[in-house]
Structure formats: C-alpha cells, structure tokens
Scaffold this motif. Structure first.
Motif, mmCIF file in Angstrom:
data_model
loop_
_atom_site.group_PDB
_atom_site.id
_atom_site.type_symbol
_atom_site.label_atom_id
_atom_site.label_comp_id
_atom_site.label_asym_id
_atom_site.label_seq_id
_atom_site.Cartn_x
_atom_site.Cartn_y
_atom_site.Cartn_z
ATOM 1 N N UNK A 1 36.162 34.005 42.427
ATOM 2 C CA UNK A 1 35.588 32.895 41.673
ATOM 3 C C UNK A 1 34.075 32.806 41.863
ATOM 4 N N UNK A 2 33.442 32.166 40.852
ATOM 5 C CA UNK A 2 32.024 31.799 40.902
ATOM 6 C C UNK A 2 31.948 30.336 40.481
ATOM 7 N N UNK A 3 31.174 29.552 41.227
ATOM 8 C CA UNK A 3 30.990 28.133 40.927
ATOM 9 C C UNK A 3 29.500 27.846 40.831
ATOM 10 N N UNK A 4 29.061 27.393 39.667
ATOM 11 C CA UNK A 4 27.680 26.958 39.473
ATOM 12 C C UNK A 4 27.693 25.439 39.512
ATOM 13 N N UNK A 5 26.823 24.845 40.333
ATOM 14 C CA UNK A 5 26.918 23.386 40.478
ATOM 15 C C UNK A 5 25.563 22.711 40.632
ATOM 16 N N UNK A 6 25.513 21.494 40.102
ATOM 17 C CA UNK A 6 24.431 20.570 40.386
ATOM 18 C C UNK A 6 24.896 19.841 41.637
#
Length: 197
Positions: free
Chosen positions: A57-62
């Motif tokens: 998985x890849x998670x892009x987050x503010x």
C-alpha cells in the motif's frame, strides 16, 4: 474494490506489469487538525488490515502533524504520536527533503506525507513537491511508481571458477589485494580485476 469515509479513500488497484497483473492499495487521508492524536482510527485500521493481509500500500495524507524527521521546522505532540505509530508499524516515509508542502501568506510547513508498506517502498521513486500552482494552500506532491521491479539475481557459478588462479592466489599470495576486503563490492571489484598467473 474501494473504501471511502469522510477522511479516508482507499482503492484496490490491479496494475498491469510485464509479469502480469499486480495488486496494490492506493489511499489518501486527511488527519483533522482538531483531533489530539494522529493518525486517525480509520488510518490505523487501514494500515493494520493491509499488514495482516500482506497487501502492499501507499498512503498520501494531509497529516497536520509536525516532526523534524519528515522536514517540519519543529515537532508537536501530534507529530510525536504519528512518528511513534510509523515506527511501531514498520512504515516507510517516502518524503525527501524539507520543501514546504503547505504554504500560505503567513508561513510554510511540511504537513503532507507519503507513507508506504515495506513491500512497496522500493517501487516509489523521485518523490518531489511540484512547483505547479495548486489553487490550494497545499502543494501538489508527485512521485514515480515502478511497481514490483524485477530484481536481477547476481551469483557466481562455481563451475566457472578459475581454480588454478584460486589455488595460486591462496598458496602463493599472487594478486593479493593491497588492503583487507571488507565488503561484497570490494570482493567483486578484486575478482573483476584479478590477473591470470
């Protein structure tokens, strides 16, 4: 398959590669600034589910969390909580450098993180903050994905060993290196440049 809540969107993607279809979870999350802890319970559940099922998985987050580890100018409590979660779950931080991902008229800060599972981190390269106008106080984040790269297996075939040179080197000290060999690369270099007796 897709999961969507107010602050988390995750997509189960099938990606065609030369080795066939590979699967990965791509996600985006917002960590509300009014919450004391980071990450959110949803993100914790997402990470734990992917880890238990072995899904890359890849998670892009503010993340709305400051920590000097990912380039922020300072560290706040939320940043401490988030770093503890990242460390305790073997999560990779893909961010590179300390270019501000959040900018307004008053300040700039690194608030946006790209995180990944261990089995996905080598597939994400060239992470950068885009200079393109985003129409937001958050900058666009860009990176390249080369999913599931082929790893070249390097090995020596004992049948192709030059035993005469080996014996000479061991018995006579011929072609011995000028310094002790301490790494695999040094050994490879010596073998490559060895001269026949």
């Amino acid at each position: 398959m897709m999961l969507m809540t107010a602050d988390l969107v995750a997509v189960w993607a099938e990606i065609p590669t030369p080795r066939g279809v590979q699967e990965a979870v791509l996600a985006s999350a917002y960590f509300p600034v009014e919450e004391e802890m980071a990450p959110t319970a949803e993100v914790k559940a997402f990470v734990e589910h992917c880890q238990q099922s072995g899904k890359p998985w890849i998670l892009c987050c503010d993340a709305n969390s400051h920590n000097t580890v990912w380039g922020s100018t300072d560290t706040n409590k939320r940043g401490e909580y988030l770093l503890e979660f990242i460390s305790s779950h073997n999560i990779n931080i893909i961010n590179r450098g300390n270019e501000r991902t959040f900018r307004n008229a008053l300040r700039g800060e690194v608030l946006d993180l790209t995180l990944s599972s261990q089995n996905m981190s080598s597939s994400v390269t060239n992470w950068r903050v885009s200079g393109e106008v985003s129409m937001s106080d958050h900058m666009h984040i860009e990176f390249d994905m080369g999913l599931f790269p082929e790893h070249e297996l390097v090995f020596r075939n004992p049948r192709k060993t030059n035993w005469e040179l080996f014996r000479f080197t061991i018995e006579e000290g011929g072609n011995s290196p000028k310094h002790p060999i301490t790494t695999k690369q040094e050994l490879e270099n010596e073998a490559e440049h060895a001269e026949l007796p």
